[in-house]
Design a protein around this motif. Structure first.
Motif, PDB file in Angstrom:
ATOM      1  N   THR A   1       3.567   9.474   1.279  1.00 47.02           N
ATOM      2  CA  THR A   1       2.424   8.570   1.175  1.00 47.02           C
ATOM      3  C   THR A   1       2.551   7.457   2.203  1.00 47.02           C
ATOM      4  O   THR A   1       3.636   6.906   2.408  1.00 47.02           O
ATOM      5  N   ALA A   2       1.444   7.129   2.841  1.00 52.25           N
ATOM      6  CA  ALA A   2       1.406   6.009   3.783  1.00 52.25           C
ATOM      7  C   ALA A   2       0.397   4.982   3.293  1.00 52.25           C
ATOM      8  O   ALA A   2      -0.574   5.321   2.599  1.00 52.25           O
ATOM      9  N   LEU A   3       0.636   3.747   3.645  1.00 49.79           N
ATOM     10  CA  LEU A   3      -0.324   2.666   3.423  1.00 49.79           C
ATOM     11  C   LEU A   3      -0.785   2.189   4.787  1.00 49.79           C
ATOM     12  O   LEU A   3       0.037   1.841   5.639  1.00 49.79           O
ATOM     13  N   VAL A   4      -2.105   2.224   5.008  1.00 46.87           N
ATOM     14  CA  VAL A   4      -2.641   1.743   6.275  1.00 46.87           C
ATOM     15  C   VAL A   4      -3.714   0.703   5.998  1.00 46.87           C
ATOM     16  O   VAL A   4      -4.310   0.677   4.913  1.00 46.87           O
ATOM     17  N   MET A   5      -3.945  -0.157   6.973  1.00 52.53           N
ATOM     18  CA  MET A   5      -4.920  -1.231   6.807  1.00 52.53           C
ATOM     19  C   MET A   5      -5.561  -1.534   8.147  1.00 52.53           C
ATOM     20  O   MET A   5      -4.948  -1.378   9.203  1.00 52.53           O
ATOM     21  N   TRP A   6      -6.813  -1.945   8.082  1.00 49.87           N
ATOM     22  CA  TRP A   6      -7.493  -2.375   9.290  1.00 49.87           C
ATOM     23  C   TRP A   6      -8.507  -3.461   8.938  1.00 49.87           C
ATOM     24  O   TRP A   6      -8.999  -3.541   7.822  1.00 49.87           O
ATOM     25  N   VAL A   7      -8.795  -4.296   9.908  1.00 50.01           N
ATOM     26  CA  VAL A   7      -9.729  -5.405   9.732  1.00 50.01           C
ATOM     27  C   VAL A   7     -11.067  -5.043  10.357  1.00 50.01           C
ATOM     28  O   VAL A   7     -11.124  -4.496  11.463  1.00 50.01           O
ATOM     29  N   SER A   8     -12.145  -5.332   9.638  1.00 49.21           N
ATOM     30  CA  SER A   8     -13.507  -5.083  10.106  1.00 49.21           C
ATOM     31  C   SER A   8     -14.296  -6.382  10.130  1.00 49.21           C
ATOM     32  O   SER A   8     -14.022  -7.291   9.325  1.00 49.21           O
ATOM     33  N   PRO A   9     -15.296  -6.493  11.024  1.00 49.13           N
ATOM     34  CA  PRO A   9     -16.169  -7.672  10.987  1.00 49.13           C
ATOM     35  C   PRO A   9     -17.008  -7.668   9.715  1.00 49.13           C
ATOM     36  O   PRO A   9     -17.126  -6.644   9.036  1.00 49.13           O
ATOM     37  N   ALA A  10     -17.588  -8.795   9.415  1.00 45.44           N
ATOM     38  CA  ALA A  10     -18.500  -8.875   8.269  1.00 45.44           C
ATOM     39  C   ALA A  10     -19.679  -7.936   8.489  1.00 45.44           C
ATOM     40  O   ALA A  10     -20.211  -7.829   9.599  1.00 45.44           O
ATOM     41  N   ASN A  11     -20.070  -7.195   7.453  1.00 48.81           N
ATOM     42  CA  ASN A  11     -21.234  -6.307   7.480  1.00 48.81           C
ATOM     43  C   ASN A  11     -21.140  -5.210   8.538  1.00 48.81           C
ATOM     44  O   ASN A  11     -22.143  -4.786   9.105  1.00 48.81           O
ATOM     45  N   SER A  12     -19.916  -4.757   8.812  1.00 46.57           N
ATOM     46  CA  SER A  12     -19.716  -3.689   9.794  1.00 46.57           C
ATOM     47  C   SER A  12     -18.539  -2.830   9.359  1.00 46.57           C
ATOM     48  O   SER A  12     -17.616  -3.306   8.684  1.00 46.57           O
ATOM     49  N   LEU A  13     -18.576  -1.547   9.741  1.00 44.20           N
ATOM     50  CA  LEU A  13     -17.466  -0.643   9.463  1.00 44.20           C
ATOM     51  C   LEU A  13     -16.551  -0.463  10.671  1.00 44.20           C
ATOM     52  O   LEU A  13     -15.606   0.321  10.626  1.00 44.20           O
ATOM     53  N   LYS A  14     -16.817  -1.180  11.735  1.00 43.73           N
ATOM     54  CA  LYS A  14     -15.977  -1.073  12.928  1.00 43.73           C
ATOM     55  C   LYS A  14     -14.596  -1.663  12.673  1.00 43.73           C
ATOM     56  O   LYS A  14     -14.453  -2.664  11.979  1.00 43.73           O
ATOM     57  N   ALA A  15     -13.590  -1.032  13.251  1.00 46.29           N
ATOM     58  CA  ALA A  15     -12.212  -1.510  13.121  1.00 46.29           C
ATOM     59  C   ALA A  15     -11.877  -2.421  14.296  1.00 46.29           C
ATOM     60  O   ALA A  15     -12.108  -2.055  15.455  1.00 46.29           O
ATOM     61  N   ILE A  16     -11.343  -3.597  13.981  1.00 47.78           N
ATOM     62  CA  ILE A  16     -10.915  -4.534  15.022  1.00 47.78           C
ATOM     63  C   ILE A  16      -9.446  -4.312  15.362  1.00 47.78           C
ATOM     64  O   ILE A  16      -9.070  -4.204  16.531  1.00 47.78           O
ATOM     65  N   GLN A  17      -8.616  -4.251  14.329  1.00 47.72           N
ATOM     66  CA  GLN A  17      -7.173  -4.044  14.498  1.00 47.72           C
ATOM     67  C   GLN A  17      -6.644  -3.304  13.280  1.00 47.72           C
ATOM     68  O   GLN A  17      -7.222  -3.393  12.180  1.00 47.72           O
ATOM     69  N   ALA A  18      -5.546  -2.557  13.466  1.00 49.44           N
ATOM     70  CA  ALA A  18      -5.018  -1.742  12.385  1.00 49.44           C
ATOM     71  C   ALA A  18      -3.501  -1.682  12.446  1.00 49.44           C
ATOM     72  O   ALA A  18      -2.892  -1.849  13.507  1.00 49.44           O
ATOM     73  N   THR A  19      -2.898  -1.419  11.299  1.00 46.57           N
ATOM     74  CA  THR A  19      -1.448  -1.207  11.218  1.00 46.57           C
ATOM     75  C   THR A  19      -1.155  -0.427   9.939  1.00 46.57           C
ATOM     76  O   THR A  19      -2.053  -0.170   9.134  1.00 46.57           O
ATOM     77  N   GLY A  20       0.087  -0.051   9.749  1.00 45.49           N
ATOM     78  CA  GLY A  20       0.470   0.683   8.556  1.00 45.49           C
ATOM     79  C   GLY A  20       1.750   1.457   8.770  1.00 45.49           C
ATOM     80  O   GLY A  20       2.434   1.309   9.787  1.00 45.49           O
ATOM     81  N   GLY A  21       2.080   2.299   7.795  1.00 45.72           N
ATOM     82  CA  GLY A  21       3.288   3.105   7.887  1.00 45.72           C
ATOM     83  C   GLY A  21       3.549   3.815   6.579  1.00 45.72           C
ATOM     84  O   GLY A  21       2.847   3.623   5.582  1.00 45.72           O
ATOM     85  N   TYR A  22       4.583   4.657   6.579  1.00 43.89           N
ATOM     86  CA  TYR A  22       4.958   5.368   5.369  1.00 43.89           C
ATOM     87  C   TYR A  22       5.578   4.409   4.366  1.00 43.89           C
ATOM     88  O   TYR A  22       6.325   3.497   4.726  1.00 43.89           O
ATOM     89  N   LEU A  23       5.273   4.607   3.095  1.00 43.19           N
ATOM     90  CA  LEU A  23       5.841   3.768   2.052  1.00 43.19           C
ATOM     91  C   LEU A  23       7.280   4.177   1.788  1.00 43.19           C
ATOM     92  O   LEU A  23       7.617   5.382   1.784  1.00 43.19           O
ATOM     93  N   GLN A  24       8.123   3.195   1.600  1.00 41.80           N
ATOM     94  CA  GLN A  24       9.518   3.455   1.269  1.00 41.80           C
ATOM     95  C   GLN A  24       9.604   3.991  -0.151  1.00 41.80           C
ATOM     96  O   GLN A  24       8.896   3.529  -1.047  1.00 41.80           O
ATOM     97  N   GLU A  25      10.449   4.959  -0.357  1.00 44.47           N
ATOM     98  CA  GLU A  25      10.615   5.534  -1.700  1.00 44.47           C
ATOM     99  C   GLU A  25      11.654   4.752  -2.488  1.00 44.47           C
ATOM    100  O   GLU A  25      12.549   4.159  -1.932  1.00 44.47           O
TER     101      GLU A  25
END
Length: 246
Positions: free
Chosen positions: A222-246
């Motif tokens: 399983t991985a957790l990923v995240m990204w930031v979008s502008p208000a009222n938009s689905l566009k991605a500005i920046q993203a990061t994430g990785g596999y979850l530690q067990e």
């Protein structure tokens, strides 16, 4: 005796400190934009397995979760055409339709790719490498301790939204009807859950959240990923994430 007790206490405190440090997990992008590689797919679509396989191949590519993040949204509009995709959700179909309405894609179809907020049809012509973004939106970083997530975006602004997604790797389905009947399909980077959160006006670019439990659909990783979008938009500005530690 007191000296021995002091040494024992010091060792115990050190062990507790190391345990706490190991429990905390951090995610951090660079200042340059991380490419969000979105695939819209369905187990009911006979054209989708090659796209799914290609997305899975990105597991072996350098830069995974650093320079690019693959995500597979399984849409539900194929579900009434012979096979119900257990990973599909109406929410993901709505996301694809909204992206078309916002001009990120020309139409709604599967398999469909969106990379760096633009439709990527070159894949159908044999392209397997996309053009990296030239944007430098700033650093997105997060710290995860247990289920508590603290996220900060360097260039956060009022109204920006944080997108969180759990991804599952090593998933498979034995399809028994529909266009892929008789096939065993393999999947990676499947979106198991996707949610959006607005940052408080007084703390633009800062989110403190309690994560929901990880959906258990038989994934091996399983991985957790995240990204930031502008208000009222689905566009991605920046993203990061990785596999979850067990």
């Amino acid at each position: 005796m007191r000296s021995a007790q002091s040494v024992f206490l010091s060792i115990a405190l050190l062990a507790l400190s190391l345990s706490s440090a190991q429990a905390a997990q951090t995610f951090r992008s660079g200042p340059e934009a991380t490419s969000l590689v979105e695939l819209y797919t369905s187990e009911g679509c006979s054209s989708c397995p090659p796209a799914d396989d290609w997305l899975s191949s990105l597991r072996q590519q350098p830069g995974l979760f650093k320079s690019f993040i693959p995500v597979a949204f399984h849409v539900d509009y194929w579900n009434n055409l012979g096979w119900t995709d257990r990973f599909a959700r109406a929410l993901y179909s709505d996301r694809q339709r909204q992206q078309a309405a916002q001009g990120q894609t020309s139409q709604v179809y599967t398999p469909g790719f969106i990379i760096n907020n633009h439709e990527w049809r070159s894949w159908f012509g044999g392209a397997r490498q996309w053009q990296a973004s030239e944007e430098h939106p700033g650093v997105l970083e997060a710290s995860l301790s247990g289920q508590q997530l603290d996220v900060r975006f360097e260039h956060g602004a009022t109204g920006q939204q944080l997108n969180l997604a759990y991804l599952g790797n090593g998933l498979s389905s034995k399809v028994q009807s529909g266009e892929n009947s008789g096939r065993t399909l393999q999947h990676d980077f499947v979106v198991l859950d996707w949610q959006q959160f607005a940052s408080p006006p007084a703390e633009a670019g800062h989110w403190q959240l309690t994560l929901p439990p990880v959906p258990q659909l038989g994934q091996q990783q399983t991985a957790l990923v995240m990204w930031v979008s502008p208000a009222n938009s689905l566009k991605a500005i920046q993203a990061t994430g990785g596999y979850l530690q067990e």
